[in-house]
Enzyme design. Structure first.
Site, PDB file in Angstrom:
ATOM      1  N   CYS A  59       6.063  -5.257   0.576  1.00 31.87           N
ATOM      2  CA  CYS A  59       6.239  -3.843  -0.157  1.00 31.87           C
ATOM      3  C   CYS A  59       6.031  -2.856   0.993  1.00 31.87           C
ATOM      4  CB  CYS A  59       5.307  -3.624  -1.272  1.00 31.87           C
ATOM      5  SG  CYS A  59       5.506  -2.266  -2.070  1.00 31.87           S
ATOM      6  N   ARG A  94      12.651   3.805   0.229  1.00 32.04           N
ATOM      7  CA  ARG A  94      11.400   3.739  -0.375  1.00 32.04           C
ATOM      8  C   ARG A  94      11.282   3.980  -2.037  1.00 32.04           C
ATOM      9  NH1 ARG A  94       8.267   8.108   0.887  1.00 32.04           N
ATOM     10  NH2 ARG A  94       6.025   6.905   0.552  1.00 32.04           N
ATOM     11  N   GLU A 133       1.167 -11.973  -3.126  1.00 31.57           N
ATOM     12  CA  GLU A 133      -0.068 -11.949  -3.348  1.00 31.57           C
ATOM     13  C   GLU A 133      -0.803 -11.762  -4.745  1.00 31.57           C
ATOM     14  OE1 GLU A 133       0.056  -7.614  -2.339  1.00 31.57           O
ATOM     15  OE2 GLU A 133       1.451  -9.298  -1.908  1.00 31.57           O
ATOM     16  N   ILE A 143       5.862  -3.113  -7.527  1.00 30.37           N
ATOM     17  CA  ILE A 143       5.048  -1.973  -7.775  1.00 30.37           C
ATOM     18  C   ILE A 143       5.748  -0.878  -7.109  1.00 30.37           C
ATOM     19  CG2 ILE A 143       2.785  -1.011  -8.300  1.00 30.37           C
ATOM     20  CD1 ILE A 143       1.762  -3.742  -8.121  1.00 30.37           C
ATOM     21  N   ARG A 144       6.615  -0.159  -7.522  1.00 34.40           N
ATOM     22  CA  ARG A 144       7.122   0.998  -6.849  1.00 34.40           C
ATOM     23  C   ARG A 144       7.599   0.576  -5.682  1.00 34.40           C
ATOM     24  NH1 ARG A 144       4.016   5.822  -5.988  1.00 34.40           N
ATOM     25  NH2 ARG A 144       5.855   6.769  -5.767  1.00 34.40           N
ATOM     26  N   GLY A 181       0.923  -1.074  -0.045  1.00 29.71           N
ATOM     27  CA  GLY A 181      -0.118  -0.095  -0.099  1.00 29.71           C
ATOM     28  C   GLY A 181       0.947   1.363  -0.122  1.00 29.71           C
ATOM     29  N   GLU A 182       0.626   2.184   0.845  1.00 30.72           N
ATOM     30  CA  GLU A 182       1.436   3.280   0.739  1.00 30.72           C
ATOM     31  C   GLU A 182       1.833   3.383   2.350  1.00 30.72           C
ATOM     32  OE1 GLU A 182       3.636   6.439   0.404  1.00 30.72           O
ATOM     33  OE2 GLU A 182       1.766   6.727   1.915  1.00 30.72           O
ATOM     34  N   SER A 183       3.251   3.272   2.478  1.00 34.99           N
ATOM     35  CA  SER A 183       3.701   3.102   3.848  1.00 34.99           C
ATOM     36  C   SER A 183       3.438   4.527   4.788  1.00 34.99           C
ATOM     37  CB  SER A 183       5.180   2.739   3.760  1.00 34.99           C
ATOM     38  OG  SER A 183       5.847   3.920   3.061  1.00 34.99           O
ATOM     39  N   HIS A 233       5.440  -8.279  -4.336  1.00 36.88           N
ATOM     40  CA  HIS A 233       3.791  -8.661  -3.899  1.00 36.88           C
ATOM     41  C   HIS A 233       3.581 -10.103  -4.314  1.00 36.88           C
ATOM     42  CE1 HIS A 233       2.310  -4.502  -3.145  1.00 36.88           C
ATOM     43  NE2 HIS A 233       3.182  -3.971  -3.959  1.00 36.88           N
TER      44      HIS A 233
END
Length: 193
Positions: free
Chosen positions: A82, A109, A174, A136-137, A50-52, A172
């Protein structure tokens, strides 16, 4: 066995699907009450992608940061993917403070971010075999402490590691059909119980 999945933001539903596929019960943890209610029944915890920065803020706003940190330090197995990896890091190169700060590693990051874009590859993961990896990033692990075992590298960058009860991946798992890294984590949880 029951695995908690931090469900504040990010790819929590995808982790739940993998656990269901493996026959493992999961519970979404959205606030402190959820965590406290289920904590004694949890065999492990997944911190999803997600967005940390947002996830760290929500952990603080929900007063979940310290209880989760204490549970991890007390031995609760945790799998951070991630952004979850970033939450566990003791040091984040672009930030003054860490979030949970339980795993002895320095992370950068968005290392697989705008400059490289998202990508897919396959690589060996110690104890698991050759697995698909979707980035993904994603972050990279710049360095690890003595007690951290490096499980996988891509282009000479650390992308998966384990320290005691803590497992992390920059990618990821998942988002692929390969469930072996989740099975590895479930085995960690079984060993702790």
């Amino acid at each position: 066995m029951k695995i908690g999945i931090l469900a504040l933001q990010g790819a929590f539903a995808e982790h739940a699907k993998v656990l269901d596929q493996l026959g493992v019960e999961s519970v979404e943890l959205r606030n402190l009450d959820d965590f406290q209610q289920d904590q004694s029944d949890l065999s492990g915890l997944i911190l999803p992608g997600g967005e940390s920065t947002t996830m760290g803020k929500l952990l603080r706003d929900q007063n979940m940061l310290l209880p989760i940190r204490e549970a991890i330090l007390s031995g609760l197995p945790v799998f951070g993917t991630c952004a979850g990896l970033i939450l566990l890091a003791k040091e984040i190169t672009s930030q003054k403070e860490s979030h949970l700060g339980t795993m002895d590693m320095v992370v950068e990051r968005n290392a697989y971010g705008r400059q490289l874009g998202s990508f897919y590859t396959e690589a060996e993961c110690k104890g698991v075999g050759k697995i698909p990896m979707t980035f993904i990033r994603g972050p990279i692990i710049s360095s690890v402490g003595e007690g951290v075992e490096i499980l996988a590298t891509v282009n000479n960058q650390i992308v998966a590691a384990q320290e005691k009860n803590m497992l992390v991946s920059s990618f990821h798992p998942e988002l692929t059909d390969d469930v072996r890294l989740h099975q590895y984590f479930i085995n960690m949880c079984k060993e702790k119980s």
